[in-house]
Scaffold this motif. Structure first.
Motif, PDB file in Angstrom:
ATOM      1  N   GLY A   1     -89.864  11.517 -36.714  1.00 17.37           N
ATOM      2  CA  GLY A   1     -89.185  11.329 -35.519  1.00 17.37           C
ATOM      3  C   GLY A   1     -88.487  12.457 -35.031  1.00 17.37           C
ATOM      4  O   GLY A   1     -88.430  13.449 -35.695  1.00 17.37           O
ATOM      5  N   LEU A   2     -87.936  12.500 -33.884  1.00 18.33           N
ATOM      6  CA  LEU A   2     -87.207  13.755 -33.269  1.00 18.33           C
ATOM      7  C   LEU A   2     -86.096  13.315 -32.461  1.00 18.33           C
ATOM      8  O   LEU A   2     -85.992  12.318 -31.659  1.00 18.33           O
ATOM      9  CB  LEU A   2     -88.268  14.605 -32.310  1.00 18.33           C
ATOM     10  CG  LEU A   2     -87.589  15.709 -31.400  1.00 18.33           C
ATOM     11  CD1 LEU A   2     -87.077  16.846 -32.606  1.00 18.33           C
ATOM     12  CD2 LEU A   2     -88.683  16.251 -30.462  1.00 18.33           C
ATOM     13  N   VAL A   3     -84.688  14.062 -33.024  1.00 18.25           N
ATOM     14  CA  VAL A   3     -83.430  13.927 -32.296  1.00 18.25           C
ATOM     15  C   VAL A   3     -83.242  15.323 -31.730  1.00 18.25           C
ATOM     16  O   VAL A   3     -83.296  16.263 -32.365  1.00 18.25           O
ATOM     17  CB  VAL A   3     -82.746  13.395 -33.244  1.00 18.25           C
ATOM     18  CG1 VAL A   3     -81.141  13.397 -32.731  1.00 18.25           C
ATOM     19  CG2 VAL A   3     -82.839  11.823 -33.445  1.00 18.25           C
ATOM     20  N   THR A   4     -82.630  15.372 -30.578  1.00 20.83           N
ATOM     21  CA  THR A   4     -82.050  16.734 -30.151  1.00 20.83           C
ATOM     22  C   THR A   4     -80.537  16.297 -29.710  1.00 20.83           C
ATOM     23  O   THR A   4     -80.282  15.381 -29.638  1.00 20.83           O
ATOM     24  CB  THR A   4     -82.715  17.215 -28.705  1.00 20.83           C
ATOM     25  OG1 THR A   4     -82.757  16.390 -27.794  1.00 20.83           O
ATOM     26  CG2 THR A   4     -84.211  17.583 -29.170  1.00 20.83           C
ATOM     27  N   PHE A   5     -79.633  17.394 -29.913  1.00 21.65           N
ATOM     28  CA  PHE A   5     -78.336  17.299 -29.584  1.00 21.65           C
ATOM     29  C   PHE A   5     -77.784  18.425 -28.977  1.00 21.65           C
ATOM     30  O   PHE A   5     -77.953  19.616 -29.181  1.00 21.65           O
ATOM     31  CB  PHE A   5     -77.362  16.867 -30.882  1.00 21.65           C
ATOM     32  CG  PHE A   5     -77.368  17.947 -31.981  1.00 21.65           C
ATOM     33  CD1 PHE A   5     -76.520  18.887 -32.046  1.00 21.65           C
ATOM     34  CD2 PHE A   5     -78.386  18.036 -32.860  1.00 21.65           C
ATOM     35  CE1 PHE A   5     -76.223  19.806 -33.197  1.00 21.65           C
ATOM     36  CE2 PHE A   5     -78.534  18.925 -33.891  1.00 21.65           C
ATOM     37  CZ  PHE A   5     -77.370  19.711 -34.042  1.00 21.65           C
ATOM     38  N   ASP A   6     -76.967  18.306 -27.898  1.00 20.36           N
ATOM     39  CA  ASP A   6     -76.005  19.423 -27.277  1.00 20.36           C
ATOM     40  C   ASP A   6     -74.858  18.730 -27.225  1.00 20.36           C
ATOM     41  O   ASP A   6     -73.959  18.314 -27.832  1.00 20.36           O
ATOM     42  CB  ASP A   6     -76.753  20.096 -25.999  1.00 20.36           C
ATOM     43  CG  ASP A   6     -77.466  19.184 -25.117  1.00 20.36           C
ATOM     44  OD1 ASP A   6     -76.875  18.254 -24.654  1.00 20.36           O
ATOM     45  OD2 ASP A   6     -78.814  19.434 -25.050  1.00 20.36           O
ATOM     46  N   THR A   7     -74.703  18.263 -25.831  1.00 21.98           N
ATOM     47  CA  THR A   7     -73.342  17.728 -25.335  1.00 21.98           C
ATOM     48  C   THR A   7     -73.379  16.061 -25.941  1.00 21.98           C
ATOM     49  O   THR A   7     -72.614  15.496 -26.541  1.00 21.98           O
ATOM     50  CB  THR A   7     -73.023  17.694 -23.891  1.00 21.98           C
ATOM     51  OG1 THR A   7     -73.020  18.833 -23.396  1.00 21.98           O
ATOM     52  CG2 THR A   7     -71.896  16.799 -23.522  1.00 21.98           C
ATOM     53  N   LEU A   8     -74.817  15.704 -26.111  1.00 22.64           N
ATOM     54  CA  LEU A   8     -75.056  14.451 -26.360  1.00 22.64           C
ATOM     55  C   LEU A   8     -76.335  14.556 -27.267  1.00 22.64           C
ATOM     56  O   LEU A   8     -77.002  15.295 -27.225  1.00 22.64           O
ATOM     57  CB  LEU A   8     -75.545  13.363 -25.068  1.00 22.64           C
ATOM     58  CG  LEU A   8     -74.438  13.385 -24.014  1.00 22.64           C
ATOM     59  CD1 LEU A   8     -75.181  12.557 -22.795  1.00 22.64           C
ATOM     60  CD2 LEU A   8     -73.402  12.324 -24.468  1.00 22.64           C
ATOM     61  N   ALA A   9     -76.231  13.385 -28.074  1.00 21.92           N
ATOM     62  CA  ALA A   9     -77.601  13.430 -28.963  1.00 21.92           C
ATOM     63  C   ALA A   9     -78.619  12.335 -28.409  1.00 21.92           C
ATOM     64  O   ALA A   9     -78.257  11.454 -27.824  1.00 21.92           O
ATOM     65  CB  ALA A   9     -77.113  12.765 -30.366  1.00 21.92           C
ATOM     66  N   ARG A  10     -79.886  12.631 -28.696  1.00 22.89           N
ATOM     67  CA  ARG A  10     -80.985  11.968 -27.767  1.00 22.89           C
ATOM     68  C   ARG A  10     -82.051  11.633 -29.074  1.00 22.89           C
ATOM     69  O   ARG A  10     -82.469  12.612 -29.647  1.00 22.89           O
ATOM     70  CB  ARG A  10     -81.403  12.511 -26.762  1.00 22.89           C
ATOM     71  CG  ARG A  10     -80.384  13.075 -25.627  1.00 22.89           C
ATOM     72  CD  ARG A  10     -80.961  13.824 -24.642  1.00 22.89           C
ATOM     73  NE  ARG A  10     -80.226  14.610 -23.810  1.00 22.89           N
ATOM     74  CZ  ARG A  10     -79.359  15.710 -24.203  1.00 22.89           C
ATOM     75  NH1 ARG A  10     -79.628  16.076 -25.195  1.00 22.89           N
ATOM     76  NH2 ARG A  10     -78.594  16.301 -23.362  1.00 22.89           N
TER      77      ARG A  10
ATOM     78  N   ILE B   1     -76.750  13.630 -36.073  1.00 26.73           N
ATOM     79  CA  ILE B   1     -77.069  13.144 -37.523  1.00 26.73           C
ATOM     80  C   ILE B   1     -76.878  11.545 -37.478  1.00 26.73           C
ATOM     81  O   ILE B   1     -77.732  10.829 -37.909  1.00 26.73           O
ATOM     82  CB  ILE B   1     -76.147  13.706 -38.468  1.00 26.73           C
ATOM     83  CG1 ILE B   1     -76.072  15.352 -38.536  1.00 26.73           C
ATOM     84  CG2 ILE B   1     -75.879  12.924 -39.982  1.00 26.73           C
ATOM     85  CD1 ILE B   1     -74.876  15.838 -39.520  1.00 26.73           C
ATOM     86  N   SER B   2     -75.919  11.097 -36.701  1.00 27.88           N
ATOM     87  CA  SER B   2     -75.765   9.573 -36.635  1.00 27.88           C
ATOM     88  C   SER B   2     -76.928   9.117 -36.167  1.00 27.88           C
ATOM     89  O   SER B   2     -77.348   7.839 -36.455  1.00 27.88           O
ATOM     90  CB  SER B   2     -74.558   9.267 -35.787  1.00 27.88           C
ATOM     91  OG  SER B   2     -73.493   9.704 -36.728  1.00 27.88           O
ATOM     92  N   ALA B   3     -77.316   9.704 -34.788  1.00 30.53           N
ATOM     93  CA  ALA B   3     -78.658   9.245 -34.271  1.00 30.53           C
ATOM     94  C   ALA B   3     -79.738   9.359 -35.051  1.00 30.53           C
ATOM     95  O   ALA B   3     -80.789   8.232 -35.159  1.00 30.53           O
ATOM     96  CB  ALA B   3     -78.964  10.087 -32.953  1.00 30.53           C
ATOM     97  N   ALA B   4     -80.107  10.325 -36.038  1.00 29.55           N
ATOM     98  CA  ALA B   4     -81.030  10.315 -36.769  1.00 29.55           C
ATOM     99  C   ALA B   4     -81.121   9.439 -37.797  1.00 29.55           C
ATOM    100  O   ALA B   4     -82.217   8.410 -38.285  1.00 29.55           O
ATOM    101  CB  ALA B   4     -81.084  11.638 -37.506  1.00 29.55           C
ATOM    102  N   LEU B   5     -79.881   9.035 -38.297  1.00 30.12           N
ATOM    103  CA  LEU B   5     -79.566   8.027 -39.548  1.00 30.12           C
ATOM    104  C   LEU B   5     -80.013   6.656 -38.884  1.00 30.12           C
ATOM    105  O   LEU B   5     -80.346   5.857 -39.638  1.00 30.12           O
ATOM    106  CB  LEU B   5     -78.133   8.201 -39.826  1.00 30.12           C
ATOM    107  CG  LEU B   5     -77.805   7.112 -40.922  1.00 30.12           C
ATOM    108  CD1 LEU B   5     -78.742   7.249 -42.092  1.00 30.12           C
ATOM    109  CD2 LEU B   5     -76.316   7.209 -41.354  1.00 30.12           C
ATOM    110  N   ALA B   6     -79.437   6.538 -37.518  1.00 32.70           N
ATOM    111  CA  ALA B   6     -79.619   5.046 -37.202  1.00 32.70           C
ATOM    112  C   ALA B   6     -81.122   5.003 -36.764  1.00 32.70           C
ATOM    113  O   ALA B   6     -81.873   3.825 -36.961  1.00 32.70           O
ATOM    114  CB  ALA B   6     -78.946   5.107 -35.648  1.00 32.70           C
TER     115      ALA B   6
END
Length: 269
Positions: free
Chosen positions: A76-85, A116-121
């Motif tokens: 899967g793929l998560v990106t983050f700057d101001t927000l995590a997506r 990190i939290s978005a990836a864990l979820a």
């Protein structure tokens, strides 16, 4: 030197080894393992200290990483700057991830904890296997700088460490890659702003989850790290009996000895 006799002797030695049923370690792809690529897309990733810039180099190496994952591994793929997506939920369809990697852009801020939290979820949402146990999983976090944002006005670095620790409690390591150099800069309104890589922050985040930490200053180094992570995360080492291999070698040696004896002495040994 009586070569045919030596050949027979060697074949007997190899056959004796075969009788003890030798084994060897073999890397085997982990079925349904899950990897969450978590990439920093903050403005500092536009620095050109890594050609053509940090983000484009990271995209290319991440694409190679995904392409080389064995079948059966979900990514899967998560990106983050101001927000995590969460751009791509864990899937075995590599094309989805590759497509998303081709459309990244930078933004302000570095919300590492949220990434990190978005990836864990996303990992928690993966269905359990037939055994009822969670599938093996890991988060691969690539960033170039210090966390600068966190929810609820928390300390950004402390929040990132806490998010990593939570992943560690669930048996999910956060392997970090600090990407960039100490000389990195970005141009803001005509002024060059230093954006040095923060290796220490990435090491501290990895430690909270018993993950591994790496540092890369070039695209090639990043590629080598991804290669190592592919082996560590996507494969497990199993022992495999290789008795048949030794028996085959012994028979080949015996056959070669017999042929040599016929050619040189007109008799077998």
């Amino acid at each position: 030197l009586h070569l045919p006799a030596v050949g027979v002797l060697l074949s007997l030695v190899v056959m004796v080894i075969a009788f003890v049923q030798p084994v060897m370690a073999v890397p085997v792809p982990l079925d349904r393992a899950t990897i969450l690529l978590t990439l920093d897309t903050s403005a500092s990733m536009a620095s050109t200290d890594v050609a053509p810039n940090r983000l484009e180099a990271a995209e290319e190496r991440a694409r190679q990483f995904v392409e080389e994952l064995p079948d059966g591994v979900q990514v899967g793929l998560v990106t983050f700057d101001t927000l995590a997506r969460l751009l791509v939920a864990p899937t075995d369809d590599k094309a989805q991830v590759l497509s998303a990697l081709g459309n990244l852009s930078v933004g302000p801020g570095t919300a590492t904890a949220d990434g990190i939290s978005a990836a864990l979820a996303a990992i928690q949402g993966v269905p359990k296997g037939d055994s009822g146990k969670p599938t093996p999983a890991a988060i691969v976090l690539m960033s170039d700088g210090t966390p600068t944002l966190a929810s609820n006005d928390a300390d950004p670095m402390a929040a990132a460490e806490q998010a990593s620790a939570e992943a560690g409690k669930q048996g999910i390591p956060v392997d970090t890659i600090a990407f960039g150099t100490a000389e990195g800069t970005v141009n803001v309104r005509g002024e060059d702003i230093p954006v040095p890589v923060d290796t220490a922050a990435m090491e501290a985040i990895a430690q909270q989850s018993n993950g591994k930490s790496f540092a890369a200053e070039t695209s090639d180094q990043l590629g080598s790290i991804y290669d190592a992570l592919t082996h560590d995360i996507a494969y497990e080492t199993k022992t495999q009996e290789i008795t048949a291999l030794f028996v085959g070698i012994a028979l080949a040696l015996a056959a070669a000895a017999a042929i040599a004896a016929l050619l040189w002495t007109q008799r077998i040994v």
